[in-house]
Motif scaffolding. Sequence first.
Motif, PDB file in Angstrom:
ATOM      1  N   GLY A 105       0.819  -1.200   0.000  1.00 31.18           N
ATOM      2  CA  GLY A 105       0.000   0.000   0.000  1.00 31.18           C
ATOM      3  C   GLY A 105       0.851   1.248   0.000  1.00 31.18           C
ATOM      4  O   GLY A 105       0.568   2.222  -0.716  1.00 31.18           O
ATOM      5  N   LEU A 106       1.907   1.233   0.798  1.00 30.80           N
ATOM      6  CA  LEU A 106       2.831   2.369   0.825  1.00 30.80           C
ATOM      7  C   LEU A 106       3.660   2.449  -0.449  1.00 30.80           C
ATOM      8  O   LEU A 106       3.911   3.538  -0.975  1.00 30.80           O
ATOM      9  N   LEU A 107       4.085   1.272  -0.939  1.00 34.22           N
ATOM     10  CA  LEU A 107       4.924   1.249  -2.135  1.00 34.22           C
ATOM     11  C   LEU A 107       4.179   1.719  -3.372  1.00 34.22           C
ATOM     12  O   LEU A 107       4.704   2.488  -4.190  1.00 34.22           O
ATOM     13  N   LEU A 108       2.920   1.265  -3.517  1.00 30.04           N
ATOM     14  CA  LEU A 108       2.126   1.591  -4.698  1.00 30.04           C
ATOM     15  C   LEU A 108       1.278   2.841  -4.504  1.00 30.04           C
ATOM     16  O   LEU A 108       0.667   3.316  -5.464  1.00 30.04           O
ATOM     17  N   ASP A 109       1.228   3.338  -3.259  1.00 26.00           N
ATOM     18  CA  ASP A 109       0.366   4.469  -2.911  1.00 26.00           C
ATOM     19  C   ASP A 109      -1.081   4.169  -3.305  1.00 26.00           C
ATOM     20  O   ASP A 109      -1.772   4.995  -3.899  1.00 26.00           O
ATOM     21  N   ARG A 110      -1.514   2.951  -2.956  1.00 25.64           N
ATOM     22  CA  ARG A 110      -2.875   2.517  -3.316  1.00 25.64           C
ATOM     23  C   ARG A 110      -3.356   1.510  -2.273  1.00 25.64           C
ATOM     24  O   ARG A 110      -2.638   0.562  -1.941  1.00 25.64           O
ATOM     25  N   TRP A 111      -4.595   1.716  -1.762  1.00 25.96           N
ATOM     26  CA  TRP A 111      -5.137   0.835  -0.729  1.00 25.96           C
ATOM     27  C   TRP A 111      -6.387   0.102  -1.200  1.00 25.96           C
ATOM     28  O   TRP A 111      -6.754  -0.921  -0.634  1.00 25.96           O
ATOM     29  N   VAL A 112      -7.057   0.644  -2.203  1.00 26.31           N
ATOM     30  CA  VAL A 112      -8.234   0.001  -2.784  1.00 26.31           C
ATOM     31  C   VAL A 112      -7.875  -0.434  -4.194  1.00 26.31           C
ATOM     32  O   VAL A 112      -7.270   0.331  -4.955  1.00 26.31           O
ATOM     33  N   LEU A 113      -8.240  -1.667  -4.537  1.00 29.59           N
ATOM     34  CA  LEU A 113      -7.918  -2.222  -5.855  1.00 29.59           C
ATOM     35  C   LEU A 113      -6.428  -2.078  -6.165  1.00 29.59           C
ATOM     36  O   LEU A 113      -6.033  -1.543  -7.204  1.00 29.59           O
ATOM     37  N   GLN A 114      -5.612  -2.568  -5.263  1.00 28.26           N
ATOM     38  CA  GLN A 114      -4.170  -2.573  -5.518  1.00 28.26           C
ATOM     39  C   GLN A 114      -3.841  -3.307  -6.813  1.00 28.26           C
ATOM     40  O   GLN A 114      -2.850  -3.012  -7.477  1.00 28.26           O
ATOM     41  N   VAL A 115      -4.676  -4.284  -7.149  1.00 29.96           N
ATOM     42  CA  VAL A 115      -4.420  -5.097  -8.332  1.00 29.96           C
ATOM     43  C   VAL A 115      -4.412  -4.267  -9.606  1.00 29.96           C
ATOM     44  O   VAL A 115      -3.844  -4.682 -10.621  1.00 29.96           O
ATOM     45  N   SER A 116      -5.032  -3.079  -9.574  1.00 28.15           N
ATOM     46  CA  SER A 116      -5.069  -2.246 -10.776  1.00 28.15           C
ATOM     47  C   SER A 116      -3.799  -1.439 -10.970  1.00 28.15           C
ATOM     48  O   SER A 116      -3.662  -0.731 -11.963  1.00 28.15           O
ATOM     49  N   SER A 117      -2.852  -1.554 -10.012  1.00 27.07           N
ATOM     50  CA  SER A 117      -1.578  -0.867 -10.178  1.00 27.07           C
ATOM     51  C   SER A 117      -0.692  -1.651 -11.149  1.00 27.07           C
ATOM     52  O   SER A 117      -0.592  -2.880 -11.049  1.00 27.07           O
ATOM     53  N   PRO A 118      -0.026  -0.989 -12.079  1.00 26.06           N
ATOM     54  CA  PRO A 118       0.836  -1.710 -13.039  1.00 26.06           C
ATOM     55  C   PRO A 118       1.954  -2.501 -12.371  1.00 26.06           C
ATOM     56  O   PRO A 118       2.462  -3.464 -12.953  1.00 26.06           O
ATOM     57  N   SER A 119       2.359  -2.091 -11.178  1.00 22.27           N
ATOM     58  CA  SER A 119       3.477  -2.757 -10.503  1.00 22.27           C
ATOM     59  C   SER A 119       3.040  -3.896  -9.591  1.00 22.27           C
ATOM     60  O   SER A 119       3.887  -4.562  -8.993  1.00 22.27           O
ATOM     61  N   PHE A 120       1.733  -4.128  -9.481  1.00 24.06           N
ATOM     62  CA  PHE A 120       1.241  -5.085  -8.491  1.00 24.06           C
ATOM     63  C   PHE A 120       1.756  -6.498  -8.755  1.00 24.06           C
ATOM     64  O   PHE A 120       2.249  -7.178  -7.855  1.00 24.06           O
ATOM     65  N   LEU A 121       1.649  -6.951  -9.998  1.00 25.99           N
ATOM     66  CA  LEU A 121       2.041  -8.325 -10.324  1.00 25.99           C
ATOM     67  C   LEU A 121       3.549  -8.490 -10.503  1.00 25.99           C
ATOM     68  O   LEU A 121       4.015  -9.604 -10.766  1.00 25.99           O
ATOM     69  N   ARG A 122       4.304  -7.423 -10.379  1.00 27.17           N
ATOM     70  CA  ARG A 122       5.759  -7.543 -10.472  1.00 27.17           C
ATOM     71  C   ARG A 122       6.383  -8.049  -9.173  1.00 27.17           C
ATOM     72  O   ARG A 122       7.581  -8.312  -9.126  1.00 27.17           O
ATOM     73  N   SER A 123       5.573  -8.160  -8.171  1.00 26.27           N
ATOM     74  CA  SER A 123       6.048  -8.695  -6.890  1.00 26.27           C
ATOM     75  C   SER A 123       6.441 -10.159  -7.062  1.00 26.27           C
ATOM     76  O   SER A 123       5.893 -10.871  -7.922  1.00 26.27           O
ATOM     77  N   PRO A 124       7.350 -10.681  -6.248  1.00 24.88           N
ATOM     78  CA  PRO A 124       7.711 -12.107  -6.333  1.00 24.88           C
ATOM     79  C   PRO A 124       6.693 -13.031  -5.688  1.00 24.88           C
ATOM     80  O   PRO A 124       6.900 -14.247  -5.666  1.00 24.88           O
ATOM     81  N   LEU A 125       5.576 -12.499  -5.183  1.00 25.86           N
ATOM     82  CA  LEU A 125       4.615 -13.322  -4.438  1.00 25.86           C
ATOM     83  C   LEU A 125       3.435 -13.837  -5.264  1.00 25.86           C
ATOM     84  O   LEU A 125       3.066 -15.010  -5.127  1.00 25.86           O
ATOM     85  N   PRO A 126       2.756 -13.041  -6.102  1.00 26.32           N
ATOM     86  CA  PRO A 126       1.540 -13.542  -6.769  1.00 26.32           C
ATOM     87  C   PRO A 126       1.831 -14.679  -7.741  1.00 26.32           C
ATOM     88  O   PRO A 126       2.930 -14.779  -8.301  1.00 26.32           O
ATOM     89  N   TYR A 127       0.815 -15.513  -7.942  1.00 25.00           N
ATOM     90  CA  TYR A 127       0.908 -16.536  -8.990  1.00 25.00           C
ATOM     91  C   TYR A 127       0.581 -15.876 -10.325  1.00 25.00           C
ATOM     92  O   TYR A 127      -0.428 -15.167 -10.462  1.00 25.00           O
ATOM     93  N   HIS A 128       1.425 -16.103 -11.302  1.00 20.02           N
ATOM     94  CA  HIS A 128       1.193 -15.615 -12.657  1.00 20.02           C
ATOM     95  C   HIS A 128       1.464 -16.771 -13.612  1.00 20.02           C
ATOM     96  O   HIS A 128       2.448 -17.507 -13.442  1.00 20.02           O
ATOM     97  N   PRO A 129       0.602 -16.993 -14.616  1.00 27.02           N
ATOM     98  CA  PRO A 129       0.769 -18.167 -15.483  1.00 27.02           C
ATOM     99  C   PRO A 129       2.103 -18.195 -16.225  1.00 27.02           C
ATOM    100  O   PRO A 129       2.638 -19.283 -16.493  1.00 27.02           O
ATOM    101  N   GLN A 130       2.660 -17.030 -16.532  1.00 23.38           N
ATOM    102  CA  GLN A 130       3.956 -17.014 -17.211  1.00 23.38           C
ATOM    103  C   GLN A 130       5.096 -17.429 -16.264  1.00 23.38           C
ATOM    104  O   GLN A 130       6.151 -17.846 -16.715  1.00 23.38           O
TER     105      GLN A 130
END
Length: 408
Positions: free
Chosen positions: A185-210
Amino acid sequence: MPDGARDVPVNSSPAVAANAEGDEIEVLESTDVLPVAPEDQWKSLFDKYDPESSGFISTERFRDLLAAHGSELDPHKVEVLLALADSNADGKICYQDFVNLMSNKRSNSFRRAILQGGRQLKEAGALRDEVGLGLSQRLVRHVAYETLPREVDRKWYFDSYTCCPPPWLILAITVAEAAVFIYYGLLLDRWVLQVSSPSFLRSPLPYHPQLRAQAWRYISYAFMHAGIDHLGLNMAMQLLVGVPLEMVHGALRIGLIYVCGVLAGSLAVSITDMTAPVVGSSGGVYALVSAHLANVVMNWSGMKCQFKLFRMAMALVCMSVEFGRAVWLRFYPQAFPPCPNPSFVAHLGGVMVGLTLGVVVLQNYEQRLQEQSLFWIFFSVYFLFVLCAVFWNIFAYSLLDVRLPPTP
């Protein structure tokens, strides 16, 4: 007191010395004998009623033992011991069964006896009728009625629970999820719908099919959430349901259900929604909640928790709201085309784990998992599912020529 009691040396049992008067106490104090272990104390007590040293005493002598020493024992243990005496068709009580009860252990034979004798326990002696309990004792009693369907099990749990170790697992998972959410939240400056941030899926934690070859993502995605609403509902459900379950069943069992639900959720997405990423702990949360709700329904008449119908309805409403939010988000305009929003299929994977493996784990809280044949059946099915999903992830994407979104 039977004649056999005179043959026991004074210093062979602290209980004898503690109940004796006069010179016998002075003899104990004048010797340098260290206190014997509790099991030796119980054996000395049992041997007084078993002069033949057969390892068994008749139910009549067993009742004499309880009449003579019942005031020294926990009243709930006395009640269960009487149930054991009433359930033994052969008219004998084994010393090992006696020790198992006094040391808070249950053997197979003892457990079977309790299952029969527990039906004879009087409702008038129910745990909920006790008065003068402290705050912590009332909490433990409340948890017992929330999660256990049989009175004999509630009393057993109430007597043996020591809060050591405390229910640390669910609390630790919740704190970790909140910390990760605050960090992003602090890194992306977003607390609602963090998933809509372009940097959200760049984290090493989420599952991504690629990035499905990075195996840790099938578990670590549980620490990422799409927004504060997503995190809030998951935290509320896993704390309200998970902490009481962990207090009763322990971290090992609850952790098993939770991790299996999380893993099943990501694998289910990789099979049925092959182009979508996954975030959120809903797989593990839904596994716990669905297992608990199924256990309540299967033992409806025995569950004595207050307002159980209303609370089940509220739990289902919360699950439906959270699931509906996930479905809406999946088909919401894509945050970063052509990658779709996170999938909702993980919820369904968690529910399936809860209704199968979870129900078996929670059904008999005192029985070891390795002694349950149904547990091994469901665990084998789950293992086969994981194995098939692994091969699916290795070969199916190329064979089906699935067009995956680009790496974030």
